[in-house]
Scaffold this motif. Structure first.
Motif, short mmCIF file in Angstrom:
data_model
loop_
_atom_site.label_atom_id
_atom_site.label_comp_id
_atom_site.label_asym_id
_atom_site.label_seq_id
_atom_site.Cartn_x
_atom_site.Cartn_y
_atom_site.Cartn_z
N VAL A 162 3.37 17.78 -3.99
CA VAL A 162 2.07 17.84 -4.67
C VAL A 162 1.63 19.30 -4.70
N PRO A 163 1.95 20.02 -5.79
CA PRO A 163 1.58 21.44 -5.85
C PRO A 163 0.08 21.61 -6.09
N GLY A 164 -0.43 22.76 -5.67
CA GLY A 164 -1.83 23.09 -5.88
C GLY A 164 -2.01 24.58 -6.07
N ALA A 165 -3.23 24.99 -6.35
CA ALA A 165 -3.50 26.40 -6.59
C ALA A 165 -3.24 27.25 -5.35
N GLU A 166 -3.76 26.80 -4.21
CA GLU A 166 -3.58 27.54 -2.96
C GLU A 166 -3.01 26.68 -1.85
N ARG A 167 -2.90 25.39 -2.10
CA ARG A 167 -2.42 24.48 -1.05
C ARG A 167 -1.43 23.50 -1.66
N THR A 168 -0.24 23.45 -1.10
CA THR A 168 0.83 22.57 -1.59
C THR A 168 1.23 21.62 -0.48
N ASN A 169 1.45 20.36 -0.85
CA ASN A 169 1.85 19.35 0.12
C ASN A 169 3.25 18.84 -0.19
N ILE A 170 4.08 18.77 0.84
CA ILE A 170 5.44 18.21 0.70
C ILE A 170 5.58 17.10 1.73
N ARG A 171 5.89 15.89 1.26
CA ARG A 171 6.01 14.75 2.16
C ARG A 171 7.45 14.27 2.19
N PHE A 172 8.07 14.34 3.38
CA PHE A 172 9.46 13.91 3.57
C PHE A 172 9.47 12.52 4.18
N SER A 173 10.34 11.66 3.69
CA SER A 173 10.46 10.31 4.25
C SER A 173 11.21 10.32 5.58
N ASP A 174 11.95 11.40 5.86
CA ASP A 174 12.67 11.54 7.12
C ASP A 174 11.98 12.60 7.98
N VAL A 175 12.17 12.47 9.28
CA VAL A 175 11.62 13.46 10.20
C VAL A 175 12.51 14.71 10.15
N LEU A 176 11.89 15.86 9.89
CA LEU A 176 12.65 17.11 9.81
C LEU A 176 13.11 17.54 11.19
N LEU B 253 0.83 -1.19 0.00
CA LEU B 253 0.00 0.00 0.00
C LEU B 253 0.87 1.25 0.00
N ASN B 254 0.33 2.32 -0.55
CA ASN B 254 1.04 3.60 -0.56
C ASN B 254 0.72 4.33 0.75
N TYR B 255 1.48 4.00 1.79
CA TYR B 255 1.19 4.54 3.12
C TYR B 255 1.50 6.03 3.19
N GLY B 256 0.61 6.75 3.86
CA GLY B 256 0.85 8.16 4.13
C GLY B 256 1.73 8.33 5.34
N VAL B 257 1.93 9.56 5.74
CA VAL B 257 2.84 9.85 6.85
C VAL B 257 2.32 9.28 8.16
N ASP B 258 0.99 9.01 8.25
CA ASP B 258 0.42 8.46 9.47
C ASP B 258 0.97 7.07 9.79
N PHE B 259 1.34 6.31 8.75
CA PHE B 259 1.76 4.93 8.94
C PHE B 259 3.23 4.69 8.60
N ARG B 260 3.96 5.73 8.38
CA ARG B 260 5.41 5.59 8.21
C ARG B 260 6.07 6.85 8.73
N SER B 261 7.28 6.70 9.16
CA SER B 261 7.96 7.84 9.76
C SER B 261 8.24 8.90 8.71
N GLY B 262 8.24 10.13 9.15
CA GLY B 262 8.51 11.22 8.23
C GLY B 262 7.75 12.47 8.64
N SER B 263 7.89 13.49 7.81
CA SER B 263 7.20 14.76 8.06
C SER B 263 6.35 15.12 6.85
N THR C 234 4.40 15.37 12.01
CA THR C 234 5.59 14.51 12.09
C THR C 234 5.24 13.22 12.83
N VAL C 235 5.67 12.10 12.26
CA VAL C 235 5.45 10.79 12.88
C VAL C 235 6.79 10.08 12.98
#
Length: 302
Positions: free
Chosen positions: A76-90, A35-45, A115-116
């Motif tokens: 994931v760029p957007g018009a007014e909201r952009t998402n950046i997902r890091f695999s490491d905790v910042l 599965l393509n896990y989000g930050v909730d299920f894998r460490s990162g920011s 951060t998780v």
């Protein structure tokens, strides 16, 4: 439209075929890609940025490169909201540097950083599995007490079918799975069992007054019971499905995957209660009833 003479049991084989094909495809994709896990299920920011103007990946990459992360993040760029997902905790330094760099691009930018750490990610994953399993166990106990074990087994197979179809679709399409996805799965299970119980209750009531002597009598009883509850099941499912679809189309990015999972689960649950759970109960119950034997060739006298 009247469904009194419609053969739901015979039609169910097409839905069984579709579900089996989708299940096999889901198992293959899960085994190969997971599965393509989000930050909730894998460490990162996970950094959500709200800006007054659109930001492109080309604008953000120089800022990200300056903070010194090991792996390139998913942007994931957007018009007014952009998402950046890091695999490491910042770190605090990296977090401050990222915000400072983006504020240079847009002074009105606001940030939401989630951060998780690795241990928390594992615990969330375990708790999500426990939540689904415990809900299934509770449903088995409830249906077994109210009805019988055949109804319980048929209901739990239908519920697991609904949940796994949604998981399969998310795996095949590589959609992100986060904590809201688990909430959607539990919601789907709760809704699906409600619809299944309505049909099972009608089967039980009709069974009390029916004279079942052969397998065809049992088939007729299931078709009759489903026909009596068909309109109610369809109308209820469509009313909820329309609301969920509007939430998917008009809702924000934060609930998009939740809404999509609900839409898929409701659509699948709408047919599983009718064409999966009820025919499966028929198969289990029918083992105690003699099926019509094939006609024997007549003997001719010599």
């Amino acid at each position: 439209m009247r469904f009194n003479n419609f053969d739901f049991v015979r039609t169910s084989k097409y839905f069984y075929t579709f579900s089996i094909i989708l299940t096999i495809a889901g198992l293959i994709f899960l085994a190969a890609f997971g599965l393509n896990y989000g930050v909730d299920f894998r460490s990162g920011s996970n950094v959500d940025i709200t800006t007054s103007k659109p930001m492109t990946e080309e604008q953000l990459l120089p800022v990200i490169n300056e903070i010194g992360v090991e792996e390139e993040p998913v942007i994931v760029p957007g018009a007014e909201r952009t998402n950046i997902r890091f695999s490491d905790v910042l770190t605090e330094t990296q977090d401050a540097a990222l915000k400072a760099g983006i504020l240079k691009l847009d002074e009105t930018a606001s940030f939401e950083v989630n951060t998780v750490d690795p241990e928390m990610a594992k615990e969330l994953g375990r708790n999500a599995i426990y939540a689904v399993l415990l809900s299934c166990v509770g449903i088995i106990i409830y249906v077994s007490i109210r009805f019988e074990w055949r109804f319980a087994l048929a209901a739990i197979v239908a519920l697991l079918h609904d949940a796994f179809v949604v998981i399969s679709v998310f795996s095949i399409l590589r959609l992100e799975v986060d904590i809201t996805f688990i909430i959607a799965i539990l919601t789907i299970i709760g809704y699906s069992i409600n619809d299944t119980i309505v049909i099972f209750d009608r089967i039980r009531e009709n069974l009390r007054f029916a004279k079942i002597k052969k397998y065809t009598d049992l088939v007729e009883l299931v078709n009759k019971s489903v026909a009596q509850t068909f309109k109610r099941s369809i109308y209820t499912a469509l009313s909820v499905l329309i609301a969920a679809f509007l939430m998917l189309v008009m809702g924000g990015d934060s609930i998009r995957m939740f809404s999509l999972a609900i839409v898929i689960g409701l659509a699948v649950g709408m047919y599983s209660s009718i064409f999966i759970a009820s025919p499966l109960w028929l198969v289990l119950k029918g083992k105690n009833i003699a099926k019509p034997s094939a006609p024997q060739p007549s003997k001719t006298e010599v």
